[in-house]
Design a protein around this motif. Sequence first.
Motif: not given
Length: 253
Positions: A67-79, A83-88, A156-161
């Motif tokens: 749940t926390i990992e998917r919450a992080c995916a929601t917070i950083f959804v744009s990229d 990005k790896s963000r292995f620290y998570i 372009e930004y909205s389409l990518s998001l």
Amino acid sequence: AIHLNFLFTTAGLYAVMVTGAVGRLLTIPYEMRIMPYREVIEFPIPFLAILRQASYSHATFILWIWTIERACATIFVSDYEQKSRFYISYILNGVFIPGSYLTAYLIVTGELFCLFFLRIGLCLISGALQSFRLLIVYNVRRLARLTHHVKRHPDEYSLSLRVQLNENVRSMKKIEFGVYLLSCGLAGGLLLIFTAVNSLSSPYQFEKLQWTSCVGNLIFAFFILCSAPWLQVAIAIHTGDIPPILRFFLCKR
């Protein structure tokens, strides 16, 4: 595709499960008196019990990890997918895996009362399940709003998001059934053990309590066993790498 952070945290779960399975196998000779011992506090019996109990603890914690990992995916959804963000995953595994073994140690040594752990476990399962579902609902609604916005004011930004958000929703829905299955199994096992501990309190009912706890542990193991392949298949389908046996049943080459 499923993010590597999710895969790393799931790999941590499997590692704890394998260690717990080894602990259970090594405990059997002592339970069958093949290996002689005087008291249950003799090494390595408590150590093996900790390994076994840690697998149950981590199976409960993994719901919050996902749940926390998917919450992080929601917070950083744009990229998040770029990005790896292995620290998570490092932080999640670094906190929850030792926490599982610490919880197991406290239970085995009697520092943590079993009934207290059962109550907390049920709350953790319920909270994680509701949080995971709320994340899905939030992302679906956000995707709908963004899709409506793109239709009116395309940029372009909205389409990518929207692409990234859609990927996040797909990822969560792929593992949703596995999460529900694991949650139901864990809750069922905990409820059975919790009911037994409360109702079978007489010393003359100790054998019934042992058998009921055994059944509860079997429910734990069964649902963990069932949910693991489902998550594996969900990941495989999501990445396009469908296992051969599944391709056969789906009549795909």
